[in-house]
Write an enzyme that holds these catalytic residues in place. Structure first.
Site, PDB file in Angstrom:
ATOM      1  CB  SER A   8      -0.901   0.013   1.237  1.00 48.62           C
ATOM      2  OG  SER A   8      -1.586   1.246   1.329  1.00 48.62           O
ATOM      3  CG  HIS A   9       0.184   4.835  -2.392  1.00 49.94           C
ATOM      4  ND1 HIS A   9      -0.287   3.831  -3.189  1.00 49.94           N
ATOM      5  CD2 HIS A   9       0.672   5.779  -3.229  1.00 49.94           C
ATOM      6  CE1 HIS A   9      -0.104   4.161  -4.449  1.00 49.94           C
ATOM      7  NE2 HIS A   9       0.477   5.340  -4.500  1.00 49.94           N
ATOM      8  CB  SER A  10      -1.069   4.194   3.880  1.00 51.84           C
ATOM      9  OG  SER A  10      -1.214   4.041   5.277  1.00 51.84           O
TER      10      SER A  10
END
Lengths: 129, 207
Positions: A8-10
């Site tokens: 994920s980007h996060s």
């Protein structure tokens, strides 16, 4: 046992998805989050994803769940960067539902095909019960 | 003393970093407002880790590519990272460039970006600057022009390509969410690709 990587980007999203998926994972301890950049900021990092895929592999292959945009491009790049031959594939599935379904399937000790199939079947789960 | 290729990458990196706010503003219009910030972060790291004396073009460009893959964060990371790593392939073992090498680099870079992004010309991407630039470069090279002239022609075509991106709608990347509303805005990726080419041109002219 098939390994699982959640991209994920996060950092928080990846860790949270793995936290939920691990409840279904039985004895499979090769479910690895790879979220955000090395410094914790939002983004994706192909080199760290490549390392996560290597770490998740026990010889039976790796199913990868990804979020949006560069999550996909960076994971595809990571697959090209792998120096050892690992059967690793991106599941065409929603990241959370797919990870939970993949973890449950992989926990049964089934093949990578079966794990990817279970993740992709998660696309069809209806939320209008 | 820093190698020529280090100096060239430094010139590219400084130009990207100087244009950080401009590129981010362009991306704010049609994307997620991170292109300049991401590219500047990537090149700041490149300039910090690149060995200054290394003269092997292949080694240097591969290092640039790996660093961008790891540090940019957005889709431009895998796209530019792949571009630099592909450029490294035909230049492995070389310490200087000919006009013909430039043709091979254009081919490798554009092939890599197309493979990674699955985009074609006319989708409001960096390819709308790079493919016309390649055509202009090859035409000038085949007519016997020197490197500076070939690069000048490439930059002119890339600038026209950036202008062309204002007239079309995006079908790839974050801007595709806007569809027709992306018309009227120039593409940030085509812009950063053109800034890169102009930096290379300026470096070659100054040699």
């Amino acid at each position: 046992m098939v390994g699982i990587v959640v991209v994920s980007h996060s950092k928080k999203v990846a860790e949270g998805v793995v936290e939920l998926a691990a409840q279904m994972a039985g004895a499979n301890d090769h479910i690895i989050p790879c979220g955000g950049m090395e410094d914790g900021s939002i983004g994706t990092d192909a080199v760290r994803i490549m390392e996560a895929i290597s770490d998740a592999n026990t010889g039976d292959g790796v199913a990868i769940l990804v979020d949006l945009g560069s999550g996909i491009l960076s994971t595809q790049t990571a697959l090209d960067l792998l120096e050892e031959p690992i059967d690793a594939r991106i599941a065409d599935a929603p990241i959370l539902e797919g990870a939970v379904a993949a973890a449950a399937e992989a926990g049964q000790g089934t093949s990578l095909d079966a794990v990817i199939g279970a993740a992709e079947e998660a696309r069809t789960f209806s939320k209008n019960l | 003393m820093a190698s020529k290729i280090y100096q060239c990458v430094e010139q590219i990196g400084n130009a990207i970093i100087e244009n950080k706010d401009f590129l981010t503003d362009l991306d704010r219009e049609i994307g997620d407002a991170d292109h300049g910030v991401n590219m500047a972060r990537g090149f700041t790291e490149v300039l910090a880790v690149l060995p200054q004396e290394e003269a092997d073009l292949g080694v240097v460009l591969k290092k640039v590519g790996m660093t961008l893959l790891s540090k940019v964060g957005g889709a431009s990371g895998p796209l530019y990272g792949t571009a630099y790593m592909k450029a490294a392939v035909p230049l492995a073992g070389k310490t200087s460039l000919t006009v013909a090498d430039g043709k091979a680099v254009f081919e490798a870079v554009i092939g890599g970006i197309q493979m990674r992004g699955k985009a074609t010309r006319g989708e409001k991407t960096m390819l709308d600057a790079l493919i016309p630039a390649q055509e202009a470069y090859v035409a000038a090279a085949d007519a016997g022009a020197d490197a500076a002239t070939c690069l000048e022609k490439a930059c002119e075509a890339a600038r026209e390509g950036v202008e062309y991106t204002k007239t079309i709608a995006a079908t790839k990347g974050r801007a595709s969410y806007l569809g027709e509303r992306s018309i009227g805005h120039q593409d940030p990726g085509a812009t950063s690709a053109t800034i890169t080419l102009e930096s290379i041109r300026d470096f070659v002219k100054g040699m």
